[in-house]
Design an enzyme around this catalytic site. Structure first.
Site, PDB file in Angstrom:
ATOM      1  N   ASP A  61      -0.497   0.729  -4.836  1.00  0.00           N
ATOM      2  CA  ASP A  61       0.843   0.088  -4.234  1.00  0.00           C
ATOM      3  C   ASP A  61       0.227  -0.241  -2.688  1.00  0.00           C
ATOM      4  O   ASP A  61      -0.524   0.597  -2.068  1.00  0.00           O
ATOM      5  CB  ASP A  61       1.989   1.027  -3.992  1.00  0.00           C
ATOM      6  CG  ASP A  61       3.212   0.193  -3.370  1.00  0.00           C
ATOM      7  OD1 ASP A  61       3.921  -0.126  -4.086  1.00  0.00           O
ATOM      8  OD2 ASP A  61       3.020   0.692  -2.226  1.00  0.00           O
ATOM      9  N   ASN A  69       5.562  -8.498   5.153  1.00  0.00           N
ATOM     10  CA  ASN A  69       6.233 -10.005   4.824  1.00  0.00           C
ATOM     11  C   ASN A  69       7.154 -10.273   5.858  1.00  0.00           C
ATOM     12  O   ASN A  69       7.440 -11.497   6.293  1.00  0.00           O
ATOM     13  CB  ASN A  69       7.166  -9.595   3.424  1.00  0.00           C
ATOM     14  CG  ASN A  69       6.415 -10.123   2.205  1.00  0.00           C
ATOM     15  OD1 ASN A  69       5.324 -11.147   2.262  1.00  0.00           O
ATOM     16  ND2 ASN A  69       6.644  -9.334   1.174  1.00  0.00           N
ATOM     17  N   HIS A  74       6.431 -14.799   3.827  1.00  0.00           N
ATOM     18  CA  HIS A  74       6.098 -14.556   2.669  1.00  0.00           C
ATOM     19  C   HIS A  74       4.957 -15.397   2.166  1.00  0.00           C
ATOM     20  O   HIS A  74       4.163 -14.708   1.346  1.00  0.00           O
ATOM     21  CB  HIS A  74       7.249 -14.734   1.704  1.00  0.00           C
ATOM     22  CG  HIS A  74       8.384 -13.945   1.910  1.00  0.00           C
ATOM     23  ND1 HIS A  74       8.510 -12.709   1.056  1.00  0.00           N
ATOM     24  CD2 HIS A  74       9.504 -13.886   2.747  1.00  0.00           C
ATOM     25  CE1 HIS A  74       9.597 -12.263   1.343  1.00  0.00           C
ATOM     26  NE2 HIS A  74      10.213 -12.917   2.237  1.00  0.00           N
ATOM     27  N   ASP A  78       1.903 -13.461   0.142  1.00  0.00           N
ATOM     28  CA  ASP A  78       1.199 -14.085  -0.836  1.00  0.00           C
ATOM     29  C   ASP A  78      -0.405 -14.100  -0.825  1.00  0.00           C
ATOM     30  O   ASP A  78      -1.236 -13.771  -1.609  1.00  0.00           O
ATOM     31  CB  ASP A  78       1.741 -15.484  -1.325  1.00  0.00           C
ATOM     32  CG  ASP A  78       3.167 -15.560  -1.758  1.00  0.00           C
ATOM     33  OD1 ASP A  78       3.501 -14.591  -2.104  1.00  0.00           O
ATOM     34  OD2 ASP A  78       3.517 -16.569  -1.848  1.00  0.00           O
ATOM     35  N   GLU A 104       4.322  -5.468  -5.343  1.00  0.00           N
ATOM     36  CA  GLU A 104       3.057  -5.192  -4.663  1.00  0.00           C
ATOM     37  C   GLU A 104       2.293  -3.963  -5.248  1.00  0.00           C
ATOM     38  O   GLU A 104       1.637  -3.622  -4.709  1.00  0.00           O
ATOM     39  CB  GLU A 104       3.373  -4.972  -3.255  1.00  0.00           C
ATOM     40  CG  GLU A 104       3.973  -3.611  -2.558  1.00  0.00           C
ATOM     41  CD  GLU A 104       5.554  -3.811  -2.862  1.00  0.00           C
ATOM     42  OE1 GLU A 104       6.303  -2.862  -2.104  1.00  0.00           O
ATOM     43  OE2 GLU A 104       6.130  -4.834  -3.486  1.00  0.00           O
TER      44      GLU A 104
END
Length: 204
Positions: A61, A69, A74, A78, A104
Site C-alpha cells: 500500500d 492526491n 489526481h 496517476d 493504491e
C-alpha cells in the site's frame, strides 16, 4: 496473395494479443488487474498443494496516497501509481507476480518461496520505491510503501482467503508501526493485527 494472407494473419495475432492484454492488465499501470492476479494466486495455490511447496503473498500500500492526491492532484497521483508499478515490475524476479489489487494497493505473489526469500523480496520492493523521489510533472515527491507478508507451507493454511486476510492484517500492522516497513503476518493469533488495523486506518 500469399503475402497478403501472411500479413493479415500477423495482424490478427497482434489484435488477439492486444485484446488479451486489455482483459488481463490494468489500463493505467500495465500490471495484472485484480481478476488476473487472483487467477494467478488460485493457480499458484493449487500448484503448491500438488507439489508440497510454499507460497507467499505480499500486500503493498502506498503511504499517504490520499495526501498526494489532495495536495498535488489526481493526475500527479496517476503518475505516482505508474512509476511505482514500473519500479515494482523492474525489481521483481521471474517467480514473482505483481498486480494492482485496487486503488493504491498492489498484490505480489512469490511462489515457490522460503521465508527469508519472501521477506527479502518485500524489502527489495520497499527499497525500490523509497530509494528515490518520484518526478511527477517536474515536482519531486518522496513516496514510500508499507508491506504485509503472509506465508504458508501447510495444506490447511494454503487458502486464498486466509492468506489475503493475514497479509492485509500484516500490512496494517506495518502502517501502525510507522509505515515504510515490512511486517510478517503471525501464523497464530491475529487479534493484535486486527486491533492495529483499526487504530491505523487513518490517512493511509
Amino acid at each position: 496473395q500469399l503475402y497478403k494472407g501472411v500479413k493479415l494473419n500477423k495482424q490478427l495475432i497482434a489484435q488477439k494479443k492486444s485484446l488479451e492484454q486489455r482483459v488481463t492488465h490494468d489500463a493505467l499501470t500495465g500490471l495484472f488487474n485484480r481478476p488476473a492476479i487472483f487467477d494467478i494466486l488460485h493457480k499458484q495455490i493449487s500448484r503448491a498443494k500438488r507439489g508440497g511447496l510454499g507460497i507467499a503473498i505480499i500486500m503493498i500500500d502506498i503511504d499517504h496516497f490520499k495526501t498526494i492526491n489532495d495536495t498535488c492532484g489526481h493526475l500527479t497521483g496517476d503518475t505516482v501509481l505508474c512509476e511505482i508499478a514500473d519500479r515494482l515490475t523492474k525489481s521483481a524476479r521471474s517467480h514473482e507476480y505483481i498486480g494492482r489489487y485496487g486503488g493504491e494497493e498492489f498484490l505480489a505473489i512469490v511462489s515457490p518461496y522460503d521465508q527469508a526469500g519472501a521477506l527479502k523480496a518485500a524489502e527489495r520492493f520497499r527499497n525500490a520505491i523509497a530509494c528515490q523521489e518520484i518526478n511527477a510533472n517536474q515536482t519531486l515527491i518522496p513516496v514510500t510503501i508499507s508491506l504485509g507478508v503472509a506465508i504458508s507451507t501447510e495444506q490447511e493454511t494454503l487458502d486464498e482467503n486466509l492468506l489475503l486476510q493475514r497479509a492485509d492484517e500484516a500490512l496494517y500492522l506495518a502502517k501502525h508501526k510507522g509505515r515504510n516497513r515490512v511486517e510478517l503476518a503471525s501464523t497464530h493469533d491475529t487479534k493484535d493485527c486486527v486491533e492495529s488495523r483499526k487504530s491505523s486506518d487513518l490517512n493511509n
